[in-house]
Enzyme design. Sequence first.
Site, short mmCIF file in Angstrom:
data_model
loop_
_atom_site.label_atom_id
_atom_site.label_comp_id
_atom_site.label_asym_id
_atom_site.label_seq_id
_atom_site.Cartn_x
_atom_site.Cartn_y
_atom_site.Cartn_z
N CYS A 148 -15.71 0.33 3.85
CA CYS A 148 -16.20 0.06 2.21
C CYS A 148 -17.75 0.01 2.08
O CYS A 148 -18.31 0.28 1.09
CB CYS A 148 -15.36 -1.06 1.75
SG CYS A 148 -16.06 -2.71 2.36
N THR A 203 -17.08 10.84 -11.16
CA THR A 203 -16.75 12.20 -10.57
C THR A 203 -17.50 13.36 -11.30
O THR A 203 -17.98 14.16 -10.38
CB THR A 203 -15.23 12.18 -10.66
OG1 THR A 203 -14.63 11.32 -9.99
CG2 THR A 203 -14.78 13.64 -9.74
N CYS A 209 -11.62 -2.34 9.63
CA CYS A 209 -12.37 -1.81 8.68
C CYS A 209 -12.01 -0.67 7.82
O CYS A 209 -11.57 0.36 8.39
CB CYS A 209 -13.94 -1.49 9.40
SG CYS A 209 -15.12 -0.62 8.38
N ARG A 214 -14.00 0.25 -1.75
CA ARG A 214 -14.98 1.06 -1.56
C ARG A 214 -16.17 0.47 -2.48
O ARG A 214 -15.95 0.13 -3.49
CB ARG A 214 -14.72 2.46 -1.81
CG ARG A 214 -15.79 3.45 -1.51
CD ARG A 214 -15.92 3.64 0.09
NE ARG A 214 -16.77 4.88 0.18
CZ ARG A 214 -18.06 4.64 0.76
NH1 ARG A 214 -18.58 3.36 0.39
NH2 ARG A 214 -18.68 5.68 0.93
N CYS A 248 -20.36 -4.84 3.83
CA CYS A 248 -21.15 -5.73 4.62
C CYS A 248 -22.67 -5.24 5.03
O CYS A 248 -23.49 -6.06 4.88
CB CYS A 248 -20.57 -5.89 6.10
SG CYS A 248 -20.38 -4.06 6.69
N SER A 254 -10.93 5.95 -5.66
CA SER A 254 -11.45 5.91 -6.97
C SER A 254 -10.37 5.47 -8.05
O SER A 254 -9.07 5.38 -7.50
CB SER A 254 -12.18 6.85 -7.43
OG SER A 254 -12.76 6.86 -8.62
N CYS A 263 -16.06 -9.38 2.68
CA CYS A 263 -15.12 -8.26 3.35
C CYS A 263 -13.68 -8.27 2.73
O CYS A 263 -13.17 -9.23 3.09
CB CYS A 263 -15.31 -8.28 4.85
SG CYS A 263 -14.32 -7.22 5.61
#
Length: 539
Positions: free
Chosen positions: A511, A328, A508, A292, A514, A49, A484
């Site tokens: 995140c 958060t 990968c 992410r 896709c 984050s 991606c």
Amino acid sequence: MEYDVVVVGGGPSGLTAAIRLKQLAAEQGRELSVCLLEKGSEIGAHILSGAVIEPRTLNELIPDWKEKGAPLNTPALADRFLYLTETESIQLPTPPQMHNAGNYIVSLGNFCRWLGQQAEELGVEIYPGFAAAEVLYHEDGSVKGVATGNVGTGKNGDEEGEPGIELWARQTIFAEGCRGSLTKTLFERFRLRDGADPQTYGIGIKELWEVKPEHHQPGSITHTVGWPMDTGTYGGSFLYHLENNQVAVGFVVGLDYKNPYLSPYEEFQRFKTHPAIRKVFEGGRRLSYGARALSEGGIQSLPRLSFPGGVLVGDTAGFLNVPKIKGTHTAMKSALLAADAVFAVLSANPEAIGQEATGYAEAFRSSWLHDELWRVRNIRPSFRWGLWPAMAYSALDTYLFRGKAPWTMRHKHADNEALRPAAEYTPISYPKPDGVLTFDRLSSVFISNTNHSEDQPPHLRLKDPSVPIAVNLATYAAPEQRYCPAGVYEIVGLEENAPRLQINAQNCVHCKTCDIKDPTQNINWVTPEGGGGPNYPNM
């Protein structure tokens, strides 16, 4: 293994729920067994984050957090909001939702590591490196718990590996984060999204830098809109100055974008070359990288929060406050409310299993969390009109209506439906990376410490193997190569006139972009073996 409560996910919401349950049990002198599963190799390994944290919920959960050493070390001191052209930066008034007095710039991963310590001290059993791969059900259809995935079965699943573990619980709390793989199945089984708007998402891409001391301003916060994005695409950036000469820089692009040639990763790299941004990083070095997806739909996109035997908390449900650019404190508050409701159900009938914690939704509707999200519900949807009309409307909604406009704008389409055919656009020519300020995907993935066992079944699965070429390449110029941020998807064989999609699953970073943006929803992201994926330090 049987527990009173199983929590799936070791992010802020999952850890908050586990801590709260143990606190409630201690207050009443009761025994309550709580287990938490985390698919990352450790708590915090997959946490990414910005992040600026509003401590409101933390104050409720652990009032003496300062004395207990919570890693909130950098108070937010100064806010800037900039509009960028290609060569200039224009300072705009900072929207009131983005004022950060009283907040802290943090590494959310390190904050979760600290929360994990607090949970363990209360008796929560935490199992990192165990990925929940399947939801288990009782004969009456209620949730029974989860099962972890098998390990060592080989790429084709044809080798004898170690079987997964079934964890049975009277209540299961799903805190998987954005686009949870198990949560998707719960949506379908219990029709949790009936009556809700489609969820809309963004992709956040972040780097952590160590900069020269003269470029470092601890507590400084900068957000930008404008270049390099066009005014019809939702997106913006952040620069957060932490302690130890570190600066977190990131870029968020709404996944409802239309142009299949757009690459969020390349837009981020290009953003760093702006004269107002470049100077911060001159002479510095990049420490880490990650990406992410985040849920941006707001209150009108929330699903039903409870079902027989379980609840949804945090970003797996979609509690992000987009105009505030914070999730958060909202994720943690949802977990507090859920834990209270789950504990009430367990206390009312100590022998019952599979009951529904309906009090969770009722508590949410009467909480400050509902009020906070309700007041900003129209701001993100207004950006479908473009940047300037949306900013004008947002000012009107904030200052005149004060979030109480007598209407609610809707999200009408899923993000994958927004992508337009490539024939309607011109390919975007992105500059080559210089290896100093801008970088290619593979070098970025390398510093995310991403790793998966090569001898495991693929966790990126195609429902129909013909679609990537017959549809994605033919109509959309293979957009998976660009959306991606980790170089997972690659079209090979074009020169031989025999194109095929190559999936580099080893790259990968989890995140989930896709799974969200694929135009025909042909890609299904499922959890890989536990411990795989990124290992983010200080992210």
